[in-house]
Design a protein around this motif. Structure first.
Motif, short mmCIF file in Angstrom:
data_model
loop_
_atom_site.label_atom_id
_atom_site.label_comp_id
_atom_site.label_asym_id
_atom_site.label_seq_id
_atom_site.Cartn_x
_atom_site.Cartn_y
_atom_site.Cartn_z
N ARG A 93 0.98 -1.20 -0.44
CA ARG A 93 -0.07 -0.19 -0.19
C ARG A 93 1.10 1.57 0.25
O ARG A 93 0.85 2.07 -0.71
CB ARG A 93 -0.64 0.25 0.86
N ARG A 94 1.90 1.43 0.91
CA ARG A 94 2.59 2.35 0.74
C ARG A 94 3.59 2.85 -0.60
O ARG A 94 3.56 3.91 -0.69
CB ARG A 94 4.29 2.52 2.32
N LEU A 95 4.11 1.98 -1.36
CA LEU A 95 4.83 1.97 -2.41
C LEU A 95 3.40 1.99 -3.29
O LEU A 95 4.18 3.24 -3.66
CB LEU A 95 5.18 0.20 -2.73
N PRO B 49 2.11 6.07 -7.33
CA PRO B 49 0.57 6.15 -7.64
C PRO B 49 0.50 5.52 -9.46
O PRO B 49 -0.60 5.62 -9.83
CB PRO B 49 -0.30 6.94 -6.99
N TRP B 50 1.29 6.14 -9.87
CA TRP B 50 1.51 5.94 -12.35
C TRP B 50 1.89 4.59 -12.18
O TRP B 50 2.97 4.22 -12.03
CB TRP B 50 3.08 6.88 -12.69
N ALA B 51 0.78 4.09 -12.70
CA ALA B 51 0.75 2.47 -12.32
C ALA B 51 0.96 1.83 -14.43
O ALA B 51 0.08 2.46 -15.25
CB ALA B 51 -0.33 1.59 -12.32
N THR B 52 1.41 0.74 -14.27
CA THR B 52 1.31 0.10 -16.37
C THR B 52 0.39 -1.04 -16.04
O THR B 52 0.51 -1.52 -14.68
CB THR B 52 2.52 -0.41 -16.53
N PHE B 53 -0.83 -0.57 -16.71
CA PHE B 53 -1.66 -2.15 -16.57
C PHE B 53 -1.56 -3.30 -17.78
O PHE B 53 -2.15 -2.26 -19.27
CB PHE B 53 -3.51 -1.44 -17.38
#
Length: 200
Positions: free
Chosen positions: A16-18, A23-27
């Motif tokens: 969660r902390r990470l 918060p920029w994620a690859t889907f």
């Protein structure tokens, strides 16, 4: 990811902390047309279970076949090259330190209202740190029209595979030297290394 038991992150609170810090994620979706990847910001939801929300710009939701299968969400935390010149003499193999999480789950499509509320939270989350930050509520009618070009989603994470590879295999002296070299060019990774080595 490579099976490296001594680098495993198994604590959901650390994952969660990470996510909150990166918060920029690859889907990544395994579609009928092959693998599809897109990049969007995510928010961690409150609650006991690990769950994230995001949005896709249309027509990405069609390309990803959202809701039809499990997707992989990659969270890339701090990372950097570690030179072997920072080791003891004779230790010649450099590496790359990183903190990374792979999240798995089947996306749930949000209703239009849920999507707008999520977009409002997402915007407020990032705007709160900006001088003169803005809010979608300043023009709700206009931003609701814009929101129709997006599809909101929630992923209840059913499993995750996370690694904090932070030179745990090195002596305290060598790890301290690596931290010293990273301090100016990558202070966040240096902080993660300090956290990892504090319990040794």
């Amino acid at each position: 990811m490579r099976h490296t038991p001594h680098y495993l992150m198994t604590d959901p609170h650390e994952v969660r902390r990470l996510i909150r810090q990166h918060p920029w994620a690859t889907f990544v979706s395994p579609t009928n047309q092959g693998l599809i990847a897109s990049h969007y910001p995510v928010l961690v939801e409150d609650g006991d279970a690990l769950s994230i929300v995001s949005h896709f710009g249309r027509p990405d939701e069609v390309l990803h076949e959202l809701g039809q299968h499990e997707v992989l969400v990659i969270i890339q935390g701090p990372h950097d090259y570690v030179s072997s010149s920072w080791y003891e003499p004779g230790d010649l193999v450099p590496t790359w330190n990183h903190v990374t999480a792979h999240l798995y789950g089947i996306p749930e499509i949000l209703s239009d209202e849920e999507n707008y509320q999520m977009l409002s939270r997402l915007t407020d989350h990032f705007e709160q740190h900006q001088p003169g930050g803005r809010s979608l509520s300043e023009d709700e009618a206009g931003t609701r029209r814009t929101a129709k070009g997006t599809v909101g989603l929630r992923i209840r994470v059913t499993r995750f595979d996370a690694r904090a590879k932070l030179s745990q295999n090195k002596s305290t002296d060598v790890a301290s030297n690596i931290v010293a070299h990273l301090e100016s060019r990558n202070p966040e990774l240096a902080d993660e290394m300090r956290r990892a080595h504090m319990g040794r």
